[in-house]
Motif scaffolding. Sequence first.
Motif, PDB file in Angstrom:
ATOM      1  N   SER A   1       0.675  -1.368  -0.396  1.00 55.60           N
ATOM      2  CA  SER A   1      -0.218  -0.214   0.377  1.00 55.60           C
ATOM      3  C   SER A   1       0.541   1.826   0.451  1.00 55.60           C
ATOM      4  O   SER A   1       2.068   0.889   0.331  1.00 55.60           O
ATOM      5  CB  SER A   1      -0.869  -0.339   1.203  1.00 55.60           C
ATOM      6  OG  SER A   1      -0.252   0.240   2.701  1.00 55.60           O
TER       7      SER A   1
ATOM      8  N   SER B   1       2.194   2.117   3.762  1.00 57.98           N
ATOM      9  CA  SER B   1       3.420   1.213   3.866  1.00 57.98           C
ATOM     10  C   SER B   1       4.461   2.178   4.183  1.00 57.98           C
ATOM     11  O   SER B   1       5.697   1.326   4.484  1.00 57.98           O
ATOM     12  CB  SER B   1       3.201  -0.455   3.183  1.00 57.98           C
ATOM     13  OG  SER B   1       3.655  -0.841   1.508  1.00 57.98           O
TER      14      SER B   1
ATOM     15  N   ASP C   1      -3.814  -4.038   7.148  1.00 64.19           N
ATOM     16  CA  ASP C   1      -2.861  -3.004   5.871  1.00 64.19           C
ATOM     17  C   ASP C   1      -1.551  -3.146   7.001  1.00 64.19           C
ATOM     18  O   ASP C   1      -0.361  -3.992   6.366  1.00 64.19           O
ATOM     19  CB  ASP C   1      -2.827  -2.356   5.893  1.00 64.19           C
ATOM     20  CG  ASP C   1      -1.690  -1.927   4.230  1.00 64.19           C
ATOM     21  OD1 ASP C   1      -1.911  -2.648   3.663  1.00 64.19           O
ATOM     22  OD2 ASP C   1      -1.352  -0.900   4.416  1.00 64.19           O
TER      23      ASP C   1
END
Length: 367
Positions: A224, A227, A254
């Motif tokens: 993502s 991230s 996530d």
Amino acid sequence: MKKLGFGCMRLPLINPEDPTSVDIEQFSKMIDTFIENGFTYFDTAYPYHQKQSELFVKKALVERYPRDSYTLADKLPVPFMKVKEDAQKIFYEQLEKCGVEYFDYYLLHSLNRNHYQTALKFDCFEFIKKMKDEGKIKEIGFSFHDTADILDQILTEHPEMDFVQLQINYLDWNSDSVQSKLCYETAVKHGKKVVIMEPVKGGSLVRVPEDVKTKLFNLDNSLSVASWAIRFAASLKNVRVVLSGMSNLEQLYDNISYMKEFKPLTQEENKFLIQLGDQIRTSIAIPCTACNYCTPGCPKNICIPEYFNLYNKRKQTLSKGKSNEYDNLKNEHGKPLDCIECGQCERVCPQKLPIICNLKKVAEEFE
């Protein structure tokens, strides 16, 4: 300790307009998932969620888990103190609100050059050291929002601090005002462990321009956008934990996906992100992190962060004309033009933003 911490400043809400309407069922499930995956660090503070965050932490975490299964950080609200006695009064209130007998980590909240003087005036450093000596705190530190020279002064004058909490992200790494890189290096010079806040800059490093998003996906399309920001912060050698203010289960899942078995960035990835940060910084008109410290005391009920977010989106997309989002905001809250320039918002803003001036820019753009 795993390097992901649960920041309790942006908890899931039932009503987005009401910061006290925390979805306790979803928050509890998030805590369960967090702990099941080996994470233990929780961070709250006196003013979060209009002084209700500590109560929600008690209900969803403290009352449901053994005390030795998690670590809890809380903070003394130095910017809001009026007299010396506030320190003891607030501290014991926090223990009660959280339902604990001690804090694993306790910080002087949001120190800068002005708030540092308040902390000195009210003997805050001496107070938290006394609480540590009495076993009510395991480690003491402070969160910091200012330039590296002020951080160096505080750490030089108070070597008893165990750690420091800094705003670090790849957007602010080379920033002249936030000075993430210089502040990190200053903490390392003093031998202090670092806790990181605002790794995604209040969502700014999630809502990146499309060309930046494309570049990140080209690096690794399985990760993502968020991230990269959290991994950048966690890759720094002296970092103990990176706080993420997770607002829903999707964000939690996530974060866990890449932080459970954390792999530091390569040197090439690190350099690439810093260059991206320099690029993104020029596209953000108002670098607000939406911490909402400015809004509770606003006499005109102006939802400052929401207006700034709309302004930033307008400038990034180069759009013009009527905005329904803006109209909805001003129908339910004070308008930017309602500002009476009392200055309370600027006094508490961790980013040191010229909020009054920026509200005028918003009004000029949308009215």
